[in-house]
Design a protein around this motif. Structure first.
Motif, PDB file in Angstrom:
ATOM      1  N   PRO A 159       0.826  -1.204   0.000  1.00  0.00           N
ATOM      2  CA  PRO A 159       0.000   0.000   0.000  1.00  0.00           C
ATOM      3  C   PRO A 159       0.864   1.260   0.000  1.00  0.00           C
ATOM      4  O   PRO A 159       1.964   1.280   0.549  1.00  0.00           O
ATOM      5  N   SER A 160       0.332   2.330  -0.593  1.00  0.00           N
ATOM      6  CA  SER A 160       1.083   3.583  -0.655  1.00  0.00           C
ATOM      7  C   SER A 160       1.339   4.141   0.733  1.00  0.00           C
ATOM      8  O   SER A 160       2.368   4.784   0.978  1.00  0.00           O
ATOM      9  N   THR A 161       0.415   3.907   1.669  1.00  0.00           N
ATOM     10  CA  THR A 161       0.606   4.379   3.043  1.00  0.00           C
ATOM     11  C   THR A 161       1.839   3.734   3.657  1.00  0.00           C
ATOM     12  O   THR A 161       2.632   4.402   4.327  1.00  0.00           O
ATOM     13  N   TYR A 162       1.988   2.440   3.430  1.00  0.00           N
ATOM     14  CA  TYR A 162       3.158   1.732   3.947  1.00  0.00           C
ATOM     15  C   TYR A 162       4.432   2.361   3.408  1.00  0.00           C
ATOM     16  O   TYR A 162       5.355   2.679   4.160  1.00  0.00           O
ATOM     17  N   LYS A 163       4.496   2.568   2.106  1.00  0.00           N
ATOM     18  CA  LYS A 163       5.693   3.105   1.486  1.00  0.00           C
ATOM     19  C   LYS A 163       5.991   4.518   1.986  1.00  0.00           C
ATOM     20  O   LYS A 163       7.143   4.868   2.229  1.00  0.00           O
ATOM     21  N   ALA A 164       4.954   5.309   2.145  1.00  0.00           N
ATOM     22  CA  ALA A 164       5.138   6.681   2.619  1.00  0.00           C
ATOM     23  C   ALA A 164       5.682   6.699   4.042  1.00  0.00           C
ATOM     24  O   ALA A 164       6.571   7.500   4.373  1.00  0.00           O
ATOM     25  N   LEU A 165       5.173   5.813   4.878  1.00  0.00           N
ATOM     26  CA  LEU A 165       5.642   5.752   6.264  1.00  0.00           C
ATOM     27  C   LEU A 165       7.072   5.225   6.351  1.00  0.00           C
ATOM     28  O   LEU A 165       7.851   5.678   7.198  1.00  0.00           O
ATOM     29  N   ILE A 166       7.424   4.287   5.481  1.00  0.00           N
ATOM     30  CA  ILE A 166       8.799   3.786   5.461  1.00  0.00           C
ATOM     31  C   ILE A 166       9.761   4.899   5.051  1.00  0.00           C
ATOM     32  O   ILE A 166      10.838   5.067   5.634  1.00  0.00           O
ATOM     33  N   THR A 167       9.367   5.675   4.052  1.00  0.00           N
ATOM     34  CA  THR A 167      10.190   6.809   3.620  1.00  0.00           C
ATOM     35  C   THR A 167      10.341   7.818   4.750  1.00  0.00           C
ATOM     36  O   THR A 167      11.434   8.347   4.991  1.00  0.00           O
ATOM     37  N   LYS A 168       9.247   8.082   5.457  1.00  0.00           N
ATOM     38  CA  LYS A 168       9.286   9.003   6.599  1.00  0.00           C
ATOM     39  C   LYS A 168      10.215   8.465   7.686  1.00  0.00           C
ATOM     40  O   LYS A 168      11.025   9.210   8.259  1.00  0.00           O
ATOM     41  N   ALA A 169      10.109   7.171   7.963  1.00  0.00           N
ATOM     42  CA  ALA A 169      10.951   6.552   8.998  1.00  0.00           C
ATOM     43  C   ALA A 169      12.419   6.670   8.650  1.00  0.00           C
ATOM     44  O   ALA A 169      13.266   6.970   9.510  1.00  0.00           O
ATOM     45  N   ASP A 170      12.753   6.456   7.393  1.00  0.00           N
ATOM     46  CA  ASP A 170      14.146   6.565   6.969  1.00  0.00           C
ATOM     47  C   ASP A 170      14.645   7.997   7.091  1.00  0.00           C
ATOM     48  O   ASP A 170      15.769   8.241   7.523  1.00  0.00           O
ATOM     49  N   SER A 171      13.806   8.956   6.721  1.00  0.00           N
ATOM     50  CA  SER A 171      14.198  10.367   6.828  1.00  0.00           C
ATOM     51  C   SER A 171      14.454  10.756   8.280  1.00  0.00           C
ATOM     52  O   SER A 171      15.410  11.478   8.587  1.00  0.00           O
ATOM     53  N   LEU A 172      13.609  10.270   9.168  1.00  0.00           N
ATOM     54  CA  LEU A 172      13.793  10.558  10.591  1.00  0.00           C
ATOM     55  C   LEU A 172      15.057   9.904  11.134  1.00  0.00           C
ATOM     56  O   LEU A 172      15.757  10.461  11.988  1.00  0.00           O
ATOM     57  N   TYR A 173      15.371   8.722  10.623  1.00  0.00           N
ATOM     58  CA  TYR A 173      16.628   8.062  11.010  1.00  0.00           C
ATOM     59  C   TYR A 173      17.811   8.918  10.573  1.00  0.00           C
ATOM     60  O   TYR A 173      18.750   9.142  11.335  1.00  0.00           O
ATOM     61  N   GLN A 174      17.778   9.394   9.333  1.00  0.00           N
ATOM     62  CA  GLN A 174      18.865  10.233   8.827  1.00  0.00           C
ATOM     63  C   GLN A 174      19.003  11.508   9.650  1.00  0.00           C
ATOM     64  O   GLN A 174      20.114  12.023   9.827  1.00  0.00           O
ATOM     65  N   ALA A 175      17.877  11.998  10.172  1.00  0.00           N
ATOM     66  CA  ALA A 175      17.888  13.206  11.008  1.00  0.00           C
ATOM     67  C   ALA A 175      18.252  12.894  12.463  1.00  0.00           C
ATOM     68  O   ALA A 175      18.276  13.790  13.304  1.00  0.00           O
TER      69      ALA A 175
END
Length: 263
Positions: A20-36
């Protein structure tokens, strides 16, 4: 360090198309927060992603969730994710998990030795099914593909991006690519796109790297094979996204996933 297979910084292109697109969007968000370095928020975003997908998730995503939980000093959640991929998904990269500094806070946990034992068992079981001669050949190809490219940054900084030294290095890279491509196309034409269950993770990655560095005609020929392999779990969906975008650009089309830096 988050679990990556080279090129994994492009998480925006990583999840299987069926998710689902929601899953992918949340994974992208999680990765961005990790980088931050906002590890707790990153971990919670991963959990939200799994929840949105009926608690299913790719092995890489669960491993990365464990890294974020470990860095947020929440060992129970970190270990729960690692135990899930070890016991249910057969995670077997013993070398990576034992050297991953993101997980250092877990080393003293009483559950850690048992987890490592399971990962080692998974690795040993998987190795029984591997084609060792092909693995040896692909390891040599991988080393040729990567070793000279890894020198580009340091040589460029020392002599300049447009220096003779950099141009000579690129000449060597092109020669190696040509030889590697001949070897890999023989393997692909004979065996098809081999999964990690046959040639290991590095061997599977090597097939992608060589095609990713090939000419457009070769890429167009083997892209359908890689697509099919991805649907069968024999090719990494993140790597497929990279190849899809590279071929699209070379064909004068727009990227599908936006994984290629055009600047």
């Amino acid at each position: 360090m988050k679990y990556t297979c080279i090129c994994f910084l492009l998480l925006l292109a990583c999840s299987a198309k069926a998710q689902p697109s929601t899953y992918k969007a949340l994974i992208t968000k999680a990765d961005s927060l990790y980088q931050a370095k906002d590890y707790e928020a990153s971990a919670r975003a991963y959990s939200a992603a799994f929840k949105s997908n009926k608690w299913r998730g790719e092995v890489t995503d669960r491993y990365n969730a464990a890294c974020s939980w470990a860095l947020a000093n929440v060992p129970d959640s970190a270990l729960a994710n690692l135990e899930y991929v070890a016991y249910k998904d057969g995670y077997r990269n013993y070398q990576h998990i034992t050297k991953d500094t993101d997980l250092a806070s877990l080393y003293i946990n009483k559950r850690w030795p048992k987890l490592l034992k399971q990962v080692k068992l998974n690795e040993q079981e998987a190795e029984k099914k591997l084609n060792q001669p092909l693995i040896k050949e692909l390891t040599g190809i991988y080393d040729d593909d990567q070793s000279y490219r890894l020198k580009l940054d340091s040589v460029g900084k020392k002599y300049g991006r447009n220096s003779k030294e950099v141009k000579d290095l690129w000449s060597t890279i092109r020669e190696k690519d040509s030889v590697n491509l001949s070897k890999v196309t023989v393997i692909l034409d004979k065996h098809g796109w081999l999964g990690a269950d046959v040639v290991g993770d590095k061997g599977n990655l090597t097939l992608f790297l060589v095609i990713q560095h090939a000419d457009i005609k070769t890429q167009e020929k083997y892209l359908p094979m890689m697509r099919k392999a991805a649907t069968e779990g024999k090719a990494n969906s993140a790597n497929l996204a990279l190849l899809e975008d590279r071929v699209a650009i070379r064909q004068g089309k727009k990227q599908i996933y936006g994984s290629q830096d055009l600047h």
